[in-house]
Write a protein that holds these residues in place. Sequence first.
Motif, PDB file in Angstrom:
ATOM      1  N   SER B  28      -6.400   7.414  -4.210  1.00  9.45           N
ATOM      2  CA  SER B  28      -5.964   8.669  -4.811  1.00  9.45           C
ATOM      3  C   SER B  28      -6.268   9.819  -3.850  1.00  9.45           C
ATOM      4  O   SER B  28      -7.327   9.824  -3.219  1.00  9.45           O
ATOM      5  N   PRO B  29      -5.409  10.794  -3.730  1.00  4.38           N
ATOM      6  CA  PRO B  29      -4.061  10.843  -4.285  1.00  4.38           C
ATOM      7  C   PRO B  29      -3.115   9.894  -3.552  1.00  4.38           C
ATOM      8  O   PRO B  29      -3.212   9.706  -2.354  1.00  4.38           O
ATOM      9  N   PHE B  30      -2.218   9.319  -4.316  1.00  2.90           N
ATOM     10  CA  PHE B  30      -1.308   8.312  -3.777  1.00  2.90           C
ATOM     11  C   PHE B  30      -0.111   8.978  -3.109  1.00  2.90           C
ATOM     12  O   PHE B  30       0.438   9.949  -3.623  1.00  2.90           O
ATOM     13  N   SER B  31       0.268   8.459  -1.955  1.00  3.12           N
ATOM     14  CA  SER B  31       1.474   8.943  -1.296  1.00  3.12           C
ATOM     15  C   SER B  31       2.547   7.857  -1.263  1.00  3.12           C
ATOM     16  O   SER B  31       3.661   8.080  -1.721  1.00  3.12           O
ATOM     17  N   ASN B  32       2.217   6.731  -0.689  1.00  7.55           N
ATOM     18  CA  ASN B  32       3.184   5.641  -0.646  1.00  7.55           C
ATOM     19  C   ASN B  32       2.468   4.314  -0.457  1.00  7.55           C
ATOM     20  O   ASN B  32       1.293   4.277  -0.088  1.00  7.55           O
ATOM     21  N   LEU B  33       3.175   3.245  -0.752  1.00  4.90           N
ATOM     22  CA  LEU B  33       2.623   1.901  -0.631  1.00  4.90           C
ATOM     23  C   LEU B  33       3.534   1.089   0.267  1.00  4.90           C
ATOM     24  O   LEU B  33       4.754   1.136   0.139  1.00  4.90           O
ATOM     25  N   ARG B  34       2.904   0.353   1.165  1.00  6.86           N
ATOM     26  CA  ARG B  34       3.654  -0.441   2.135  1.00  6.86           C
ATOM     27  C   ARG B  34       3.198  -1.891   2.088  1.00  6.86           C
ATOM     28  O   ARG B  34       2.044  -2.165   1.770  1.00  6.86           O
ATOM     29  N   TRP B  35       4.079  -2.748   2.451  1.00  4.23           N
ATOM     30  CA  TRP B  35       3.733  -4.141   2.720  1.00  4.23           C
ATOM     31  C   TRP B  35       4.035  -4.408   4.188  1.00  4.23           C
ATOM     32  O   TRP B  35       5.111  -4.067   4.692  1.00  4.23           O
ATOM     33  N   TYR B  36       3.048  -5.004   4.852  1.00  2.10           N
ATOM     34  CA  TYR B  36       3.193  -5.370   6.253  1.00  2.10           C
ATOM     35  C   TYR B  36       3.059  -6.888   6.395  1.00  2.10           C
ATOM     36  O   TYR B  36       2.317  -7.529   5.650  1.00  2.10           O
ATOM     37  N   LYS B  37       3.731  -7.415   7.392  1.00  2.30           N
ATOM     38  CA  LYS B  37       3.570  -8.803   7.789  1.00  2.30           C
ATOM     39  C   LYS B  37       2.871  -8.826   9.137  1.00  2.30           C
ATOM     40  O   LYS B  37       3.270  -8.090  10.059  1.00  2.30           O
ATOM     41  N   GLN B  38       1.809  -9.636   9.232  1.00  2.58           N
ATOM     42  CA  GLN B  38       1.085  -9.713  10.494  1.00  2.58           C
ATOM     43  C   GLN B  38       0.980 -11.165  10.936  1.00  2.58           C
ATOM     44  O   GLN B  38       0.310 -11.981  10.286  1.00  2.58           O
ATOM     45  N   SER B  87       0.018 -13.339   7.675  1.00  2.00           N
ATOM     46  CA  SER B  87      -0.800 -12.572   6.725  1.00  2.00           C
ATOM     47  C   SER B  87       0.047 -11.425   6.203  1.00  2.00           C
ATOM     48  O   SER B  87       0.719 -10.744   6.988  1.00  2.00           O
ATOM     49  N   TYR B  88       0.038 -11.219   4.899  1.00  3.10           N
ATOM     50  CA  TYR B  88       0.792 -10.128   4.284  1.00  3.10           C
ATOM     51  C   TYR B  88      -0.206  -9.111   3.748  1.00  3.10           C
ATOM     52  O   TYR B  88      -1.066  -9.440   2.925  1.00  3.10           O
ATOM     53  N   ILE B  89      -0.074  -7.906   4.244  1.00  4.19           N
ATOM     54  CA  ILE B  89      -1.060  -6.882   3.960  1.00  4.19           C
ATOM     55  C   ILE B  89      -0.443  -5.757   3.145  1.00  4.19           C
ATOM     56  O   ILE B  89       0.610  -5.224   3.510  1.00  4.19           O
ATOM     57  N   CYS B  90      -1.117  -5.426   2.046  1.00  8.69           N
ATOM     58  CA  CYS B  90      -0.716  -4.300   1.210  1.00  8.69           C
ATOM     59  C   CYS B  90      -1.466  -3.062   1.709  1.00  8.69           C
ATOM     60  O   CYS B  90      -2.682  -3.126   1.950  1.00  8.69           O
ATOM     61  N   VAL B  91      -0.772  -1.976   1.874  1.00  7.43           N
ATOM     62  CA  VAL B  91      -1.347  -0.781   2.473  1.00  7.43           C
ATOM     63  C   VAL B  91      -0.955   0.440   1.650  1.00  7.43           C
ATOM     64  O   VAL B  91       0.216   0.615   1.321  1.00  7.43           O
ATOM     65  N   VAL B  92      -1.920   1.271   1.328  1.00  6.90           N
ATOM     66  CA  VAL B  92      -1.626   2.479   0.554  1.00  6.90           C
ATOM     67  C   VAL B  92      -1.979   3.691   1.394  1.00  6.90           C
ATOM     68  O   VAL B  92      -3.029   3.742   2.036  1.00  6.90           O
ATOM     69  N   SER B  93      -1.090   4.657   1.383  1.00  5.58           N
ATOM     70  CA  SER B  93      -1.292   5.876   2.157  1.00  5.58           C
ATOM     71  C   SER B  93      -1.824   6.975   1.254  1.00  5.58           C
ATOM     72  O   SER B  93      -1.313   7.183   0.147  1.00  5.58           O
TER      73      SER B  93
END
Lengths: 115, 117
Positions: B28-38, B87-93
């Motif tokens: 928080s505060p949330f801006s955006n959510l991403r999924w990455y592949k590594q 590896s799949y990574i969830c990332v929040v900005s």
Amino acid sequence: DTGVSQNPRHKITKRGQNVTFRCDPISEHNRLYWYRQTLGQGPEFLTYFQNEAQLEKSRLLSDRFSAERPKGSFSTLEIQRTEQGDSAMYLCASSLALAGNYEQYFGPGTRLTVT
Amino acid sequence: KNQVEQSPQSLIILEGKNCTLQCNYTVSPFSNLRWYKQDTGRGPVSLTIMTFSENTKSNGRYTATLDADTKQSSLHITASQLSDSASYICVVSVGGAGGTSYGKLTFGQGTILTVHP
């Protein structure tokens, strides 16, 4: 190749030595980020630059770490008096700071091993 | 404390099967959510980015969903291929004033997906 590049790709050093890594971002990108990733974990934010200004530093970035981006293009990350706990993958990413543009592009990383 | 948690930690599936990866966040505060592949030994590559107002986004065989109310996201992979092993990574900005994103990302620990023939 127009992506983010990092050098060296691998670095093995003895404890107590200093090391420096370089990141060349995508040419028109004004933001540059450094992350650290240990085995089995996601990357952790270290610091970021907008142009040549270092705008934020993580508490993970101890006094032994320093990052620069002198001309707003490439960046260097230096670790002084390395410790075994510094062994990790150091990732660099860049982005173009425009409204609505959130994409960060990552380089291949520099893997540091401290023996 | 801003956190992103993913499940499962690892997953093994057969080629051609579908799978769904989960992500819960407290950023928080949330801006955006991403999924990455590594891929092993490589930097992360972005698959999808979703802002607060988006609840689904697709990229080929990858479909991400976002429920901003429950702070949950999922990544669905359809008709898996051997090259999906990664590896799949969830990332929040983290968001800034006026809804801008400073670009500071909080990463999950990743889900390691292995696709077997």
